[in-house]
Design a protein around this motif. Sequence first.
Motif, PDB file in Angstrom:
ATOM      1  N   MET A 150      32.848 -21.119 -20.000  1.00 50.01           N
ATOM      2  CA  MET A 150      33.244 -21.244 -18.561  1.00 50.01           C
ATOM      3  C   MET A 150      32.211 -21.737 -17.603  1.00 50.01           C
ATOM      4  O   MET A 150      31.072 -21.152 -17.597  1.00 50.01           O
ATOM      5  CB  MET A 150      34.197 -20.037 -17.929  1.00 50.01           C
ATOM      6  N   ASP A 151      32.480 -22.887 -16.788  1.00 55.55           N
ATOM      7  CA  ASP A 151      31.492 -23.261 -15.861  1.00 55.55           C
ATOM      8  C   ASP A 151      31.725 -22.608 -14.548  1.00 55.55           C
ATOM      9  O   ASP A 151      32.903 -22.863 -14.029  1.00 55.55           O
ATOM     10  CB  ASP A 151      31.616 -24.899 -15.738  1.00 55.55           C
ATOM     11  N   HIS A 152      30.926 -21.840 -14.101  1.00 59.19           N
ATOM     12  CA  HIS A 152      30.977 -20.963 -12.922  1.00 59.19           C
ATOM     13  C   HIS A 152      30.592 -21.660 -11.631  1.00 59.19           C
ATOM     14  O   HIS A 152      29.679 -22.261 -11.541  1.00 59.19           O
ATOM     15  CB  HIS A 152      30.194 -19.662 -13.249  1.00 59.19           C
ATOM     16  N   PRO A 153      31.080 -21.218 -10.631  1.00 57.83           N
ATOM     17  CA  PRO A 153      30.780 -21.873  -9.382  1.00 57.83           C
ATOM     18  C   PRO A 153      29.253 -20.986  -8.863  1.00 57.83           C
ATOM     19  O   PRO A 153      29.100 -20.109  -9.569  1.00 57.83           O
ATOM     20  CB  PRO A 153      31.594 -21.191  -8.183  1.00 57.83           C
ATOM     21  N   PHE A 154      28.590 -21.442  -8.159  1.00 56.43           N
ATOM     22  CA  PHE A 154      27.145 -21.039  -7.827  1.00 56.43           C
ATOM     23  C   PHE A 154      27.127 -20.437  -6.411  1.00 56.43           C
ATOM     24  O   PHE A 154      27.514 -21.035  -5.665  1.00 56.43           O
ATOM     25  CB  PHE A 154      26.270 -22.226  -8.093  1.00 56.43           C
ATOM     26  N   GLY A 155      26.289 -19.537  -6.125  1.00 55.25           N
ATOM     27  CA  GLY A 155      26.246 -18.841  -4.931  1.00 55.25           C
ATOM     28  C   GLY A 155      24.695 -18.789  -4.622  1.00 55.25           C
ATOM     29  O   GLY A 155      23.887 -18.430  -5.697  1.00 55.25           O
ATOM     30  N   ILE A 156      24.210 -19.076  -3.564  1.00 54.43           N
ATOM     31  CA  ILE A 156      22.844 -18.950  -2.996  1.00 54.43           C
ATOM     32  C   ILE A 156      22.713 -18.157  -1.707  1.00 54.43           C
ATOM     33  O   ILE A 156      23.755 -18.385  -0.855  1.00 54.43           O
ATOM     34  CB  ILE A 156      22.287 -20.281  -2.672  1.00 54.43           C
ATOM     35  N   ASP A 157      22.024 -17.087  -1.715  1.00 58.78           N
ATOM     36  CA  ASP A 157      22.026 -16.174  -0.425  1.00 58.78           C
ATOM     37  C   ASP A 157      20.820 -16.556   0.245  1.00 58.78           C
ATOM     38  O   ASP A 157      19.369 -16.185  -0.303  1.00 58.78           O
ATOM     39  CB  ASP A 157      21.939 -14.911  -1.007  1.00 58.78           C
ATOM     40  N   PHE A 158      20.747 -17.246   1.374  1.00 57.81           N
ATOM     41  CA  PHE A 158      19.370 -17.769   1.911  1.00 57.81           C
ATOM     42  C   PHE A 158      19.160 -16.830   3.255  1.00 57.81           C
ATOM     43  O   PHE A 158      19.743 -16.497   4.220  1.00 57.81           O
ATOM     44  CB  PHE A 158      19.920 -19.187   2.587  1.00 57.81           C
ATOM     45  N   GLY A 159      18.052 -15.964   2.886  1.00 59.34           N
ATOM     46  CA  GLY A 159      17.530 -15.049   3.899  1.00 59.34           C
ATOM     47  C   GLY A 159      16.264 -15.437   4.662  1.00 59.34           C
ATOM     48  O   GLY A 159      15.530 -16.446   4.184  1.00 59.34           O
ATOM     49  N   GLY A 160      15.869 -14.676   5.396  1.00 54.54           N
ATOM     50  CA  GLY A 160      14.757 -14.796   6.238  1.00 54.54           C
ATOM     51  C   GLY A 160      13.391 -14.864   5.323  1.00 54.54           C
ATOM     52  O   GLY A 160      12.256 -15.615   5.606  1.00 54.54           O
ATOM     53  N   PRO A 212      24.925 -18.379 -10.852  1.00 57.33           N
ATOM     54  CA  PRO A 212      26.272 -18.686 -10.967  1.00 57.33           C
ATOM     55  C   PRO A 212      27.247 -17.234 -10.903  1.00 57.33           C
ATOM     56  O   PRO A 212      26.297 -16.379 -11.242  1.00 57.33           O
ATOM     57  CB  PRO A 212      26.521 -19.310 -12.317  1.00 57.33           C
ATOM     58  N   VAL A 213      28.243 -17.258 -10.517  1.00 55.99           N
ATOM     59  CA  VAL A 213      29.151 -16.085 -10.581  1.00 55.99           C
ATOM     60  C   VAL A 213      30.538 -15.934 -11.392  1.00 55.99           C
ATOM     61  O   VAL A 213      31.254 -17.368 -11.235  1.00 55.99           O
ATOM     62  CB  VAL A 213      29.575 -16.125  -8.879  1.00 55.99           C
ATOM     63  N   ASP A 214      30.861 -15.264 -11.953  1.00 55.52           N
ATOM     64  CA  ASP A 214      31.994 -15.079 -12.662  1.00 55.52           C
ATOM     65  C   ASP A 214      32.879 -14.681 -11.410  1.00 55.52           C
ATOM     66  O   ASP A 214      33.091 -13.279 -11.234  1.00 55.52           O
ATOM     67  CB  ASP A 214      31.863 -14.322 -13.900  1.00 55.52           C
ATOM     68  N   LEU A 215      33.854 -15.078 -11.339  1.00 60.57           N
ATOM     69  CA  LEU A 215      34.802 -14.911 -10.132  1.00 60.57           C
ATOM     70  C   LEU A 215      36.013 -13.823 -10.727  1.00 60.57           C
ATOM     71  O   LEU A 215      36.669 -13.432  -9.867  1.00 60.57           O
ATOM     72  CB  LEU A 215      35.478 -16.210  -9.471  1.00 60.57           C
ATOM     73  N   VAL A 253      35.474 -11.259 -12.356  1.00 60.74           N
ATOM     74  CA  VAL A 253      34.980  -9.945 -12.174  1.00 60.74           C
ATOM     75  C   VAL A 253      34.103  -9.629 -10.950  1.00 60.74           C
ATOM     76  O   VAL A 253      33.832  -8.854 -10.641  1.00 60.74           O
ATOM     77  CB  VAL A 253      34.127  -9.422 -13.405  1.00 60.74           C
ATOM     78  N   GLY A 254      33.890 -10.960 -10.024  1.00 62.86           N
ATOM     79  CA  GLY A 254      32.951 -10.586  -8.945  1.00 62.86           C
ATOM     80  C   GLY A 254      31.459 -10.212  -9.141  1.00 62.86           C
ATOM     81  O   GLY A 254      31.125  -9.409  -8.510  1.00 62.86           O
ATOM     82  N   ASP A 255      31.024 -10.809 -10.172  1.00 65.06           N
ATOM     83  CA  ASP A 255      29.543 -10.581 -10.601  1.00 65.06           C
ATOM     84  C   ASP A 255      28.996 -11.729 -11.063  1.00 65.06           C
ATOM     85  O   ASP A 255      29.425 -12.553 -11.431  1.00 65.06           O
ATOM     86  CB  ASP A 255      29.577  -9.247 -11.461  1.00 65.06           C
ATOM     87  N   PHE A 256      27.347 -11.579 -11.263  1.00 61.44           N
ATOM     88  CA  PHE A 256      26.866 -12.774 -11.720  1.00 61.44           C
ATOM     89  C   PHE A 256      26.986 -13.145 -13.258  1.00 61.44           C
ATOM     90  O   PHE A 256      27.135 -12.323 -13.835  1.00 61.44           O
ATOM     91  CB  PHE A 256      25.199 -12.365 -11.594  1.00 61.44           C
ATOM     92  N   ALA A 257      27.087 -14.004 -13.367  1.00 62.23           N
ATOM     93  CA  ALA A 257      27.508 -14.840 -14.846  1.00 62.23           C
ATOM     94  C   ALA A 257      26.009 -14.615 -15.748  1.00 62.23           C
ATOM     95  O   ALA A 257      26.126 -14.655 -16.721  1.00 62.23           O
ATOM     96  CB  ALA A 257      28.030 -15.986 -14.805  1.00 62.23           C
ATOM     97  N   HIS A 258      24.997 -14.921 -14.742  1.00 63.09           N
ATOM     98  CA  HIS A 258      23.449 -14.673 -15.464  1.00 63.09           C
ATOM     99  C   HIS A 258      22.590 -14.023 -14.443  1.00 63.09           C
ATOM    100  O   HIS A 258      23.019 -14.082 -13.295  1.00 63.09           O
ATOM    101  CB  HIS A 258      23.096 -16.399 -15.599  1.00 63.09           C
ATOM    102  N   ALA A 259      21.591 -13.534 -14.855  1.00 65.85           N
ATOM    103  CA  ALA A 259      20.790 -12.947 -13.920  1.00 65.85           C
ATOM    104  C   ALA A 259      20.209 -14.114 -12.842  1.00 65.85           C
ATOM    105  O   ALA A 259      19.975 -15.151 -13.104  1.00 65.85           O
ATOM    106  CB  ALA A 259      19.413 -12.484 -14.603  1.00 65.85           C
ATOM    107  N   ARG A 260      20.154 -13.470 -11.595  1.00 69.11           N
ATOM    108  CA  ARG A 260      19.754 -14.273 -10.175  1.00 69.11           C
ATOM    109  C   ARG A 260      18.298 -14.530 -10.462  1.00 69.11           C
ATOM    110  O   ARG A 260      17.501 -13.850 -11.004  1.00 69.11           O
ATOM    111  CB  ARG A 260      20.014 -13.622  -9.057  1.00 69.11           C
ATOM    112  N   VAL A 261      18.038 -15.771  -9.633  1.00 59.97           N
ATOM    113  CA  VAL A 261      16.629 -16.396  -9.586  1.00 59.97           C
ATOM    114  C   VAL A 261      16.225 -16.049  -8.142  1.00 59.97           C
ATOM    115  O   VAL A 261      17.150 -16.275  -7.012  1.00 59.97           O
ATOM    116  CB  VAL A 261      16.699 -17.833 -10.186  1.00 59.97           C
TER     117      VAL A 261
END
Length: 251
Positions: A1-11, A18-21, A23-31
Amino acid sequence: MDHPFGIDFGGTGIKGAPVDLEVGDFAHARVRIDTPKPATPQAVADVFQQIVDSFPASTTPVGVTVPGIVRRGVVLSAANIDKSWINEDADAIFTEALGREVHVVNDADAAGLAEAEYGAAQGRRGLVMVITLGTGIGSALIHDGRLVPNSEMGHLEIDGAVAESRAATSAREREGLSWEAWAERLTTYFRHLERLFTPDLFVIGGGVSKSWDSFGHLIKVETEMVPATLQNRAGIVGAALVAHRKAGTEG
């Protein structure tokens, strides 16, 4: 499955996955990559590209959190990022830079949506207020699962001061407050929210929620109050959820 991607832009850091919607968790380890200095839109777009390129090629939508007010993709405030963001159409900038549909959302709103969909407020109806306690006070209003954006409840005035200047985690640390003394300030703050909104549930997020057992029981309010459960995953998960829901409905 091709998952939507989330980016958290902080200071200080930019994190994405990518996020598996389902289950509400990362589909792969974050970078994670450090936030550039200065954090101009183009410099940040370059970092986004690096993060996205760390994963297999995809055309799925991308959701991005921004630490500021966002209206229809346009950033209207920039408290902890470069002032050049103000009035920029971030949706358009990032969509062009990444070659994928991108939707930007306030960081607290993204975290709130994630908690409502997958976390402490999952399945709850009525008005849920997700309040994050950190450097400032972030907020998200969720009514029957739908977000009311850009609430900025940390900016309420209480006892002649902006609430977050007295009740955020940073205020407790700056003034060396005990858990009990801080909880008194939080009680004043949350009772004020109760009078204004009569919520059905408070969800308390931010890094300090890990210490919930030290202060949660000391806050004296009528409304049910629980700690957030997604912790530092909430921004990425919520951003991906926003992108998925908006995909194809806006330019």
